[in-house]
Design a protein around this motif. Structure first.
Motif, short mmCIF file in Angstrom:
data_model
loop_
_atom_site.label_atom_id
_atom_site.label_comp_id
_atom_site.label_asym_id
_atom_site.label_seq_id
_atom_site.Cartn_x
_atom_site.Cartn_y
_atom_site.Cartn_z
N LEU A 1 55.84 60.79 -8.34
CA LEU A 1 55.90 61.30 -9.70
C LEU A 1 55.10 62.59 -9.84
N SER A 2 53.97 62.64 -9.18
CA SER A 2 53.15 63.86 -9.21
C SER A 2 53.89 65.02 -8.55
N ALA A 3 54.61 64.73 -7.47
CA ALA A 3 55.39 65.76 -6.80
C ALA A 3 56.53 66.26 -7.70
N VAL A 4 57.17 65.34 -8.41
CA VAL A 4 58.23 65.73 -9.35
C VAL A 4 57.65 66.62 -10.44
N TRP B 1 55.83 58.11 -17.99
CA TRP B 1 54.69 58.81 -17.36
C TRP B 1 54.96 60.30 -17.31
N LEU B 2 56.18 60.64 -16.86
CA LEU B 2 56.53 62.05 -16.75
C LEU B 2 56.66 62.69 -18.13
N ALA B 3 57.22 61.95 -19.08
CA ALA B 3 57.41 62.49 -20.43
C ALA B 3 56.08 62.83 -21.09
N GLU B 4 55.08 61.99 -20.88
CA GLU B 4 53.76 62.24 -21.47
C GLU B 4 53.17 63.55 -20.97
N ARG B 5 53.44 63.90 -19.74
CA ARG B 5 52.82 65.07 -19.12
C ARG B 5 53.66 66.34 -19.28
N THR B 6 54.94 66.19 -19.57
CA THR B 6 55.81 67.35 -19.71
C THR B 6 56.30 67.58 -21.14
#
Length: 301
Positions: free
Chosen positions: A232-235, A260-265
């Motif tokens: 996920l970090s790589a994505v 997880w990705l949505a929160e960060r992007t």
């Protein structure tokens, strides 16, 4: 003899009523094919759907009720292309139903009638849940539904010739309404062409091809493998170079990676019904695509 006439008439009437009520028993592996059979057959078919819109069609347990349904069916309508390879062969074997064995008229594979995408150059189980025949999630493109409808109607007529004219008429009616709907969806979805997306599972290549969506990242490191924090970090890092507009997942997918990705992007997560019954709005094939397109358009805006 006078007393026998009404008795004989009653018997003939009962037989006539029984013929009128007779239907073909169909086992549909996935909800989209159960919905299509209902469009093509109406009350001439009794349909048992093996899965729901909130189940992963790759992983289903051959429970006793499902074995019983397979034992008593005349036609099994499944996706094929190895989508059900983890459970359907066992189900057919346990059913003891010779009519639905592979190669028999009672065994219908929808994927045989469409052009498959993502056919692998090599096969290695280390690469995850890879299908030798190509990506099996054909139902996300309505044009594929149209390609399946006609041969499925012919198969119904072959197995139930008494109602062949019904299947032919209903097929023609469905395809006319379906092609008109596709034209409407094409116009509505025009703003989606070229929109970059992240997908959770390789579940949407047919949808992407139809609408012109551009896949820039996949949350699963391998098909069918849940994403690790490292992946996920790589994505997340990769999206710096290739930004996306939304994250797509099917209703049955575990949503933790997408969130997880949505929160960060700050990207919206679009939970697509994926099949009939994937949410309350997707009640049939038409509303499945109505809802899918509206959710995508809302996220794109």
């Amino acid at each position: 003899m006078k007393r026998l006439i009404p008795i004989a008439s009653t018997v003939l009437l009962a037989l006539g009523m029984q013929t009128a009520r007779a239907d073909i028993k169909v086992l549909a592996c996935e909800p989209e094919w159960g919905a299509l059979v209902k469009e093509l057959a109406g009350d001439k078919a009794s349909v048992y759907v093996a899965t729901t819109g909130l189940q992963d069609p790759h992983r289903i347990e051959a429970r006793p009720s499902l074995v019983a349904a397979a034992r008593n069916t005349q036609l099994a309508v499944c996706t094929g292309a190895e989508l059900e390879v983890g459970w359907l062969p066992l189900l057919i074997r346990q059913s003891g139903n010779s009519a639905i064995q592979p190669g028999k008229p009672g065994n219908f594979e929808a994927a045989a009638y469409v052009r498959k995408l993502e056919i692998p150059d090599r096969l290695d189980r280390a690469d995850g849940d890879v299908h030798a025949a190509g990506n099996p999630h054909i139902q996300t493109d309505p044009r594929n539904i149209a390609l399946v409808a006609e041969p499925l109607a012919r198969r119904l007529a072959e197995l139930d010739p008494a109602n062949a004219s019904v299947y032919q008429a209903r097929s023609a009616d469905f395809l006319a309404r379906w092609k008109a709907a596709i034209q409407r969806w094409d116009k509505e979805a025009a703003p989606l062409r070229g929109v970059p997306v992240v997908v959770q599972h390789k579940a949407f290549p047919y949808l992407q091809q139809w609408l012109g969506l551009v896949e820039v990242a996949v949350l699963e490191p391998k098909p069918g493998v849940e994403p690790t924090s490292a992946h996920l970090s790589a994505v997340l890092a990769g999206l710096q170079a290739r930004p996306a507009k939304m994250i797509l997942r099917a209703a049955y997918n575990d949503g933790r990676g997408a969130e997880w990705l949505a929160e960060r992007t700050k990207l919206p997560v679009v939970v697509l019904p994926f099949t009939v019954g994937g949410n309350e709005q997707a009640k049939d094939l038409f509303s499945l695509f109505d809802d899918t397109i509206q959710r995508l358009l809302k996220a794109a805006r």
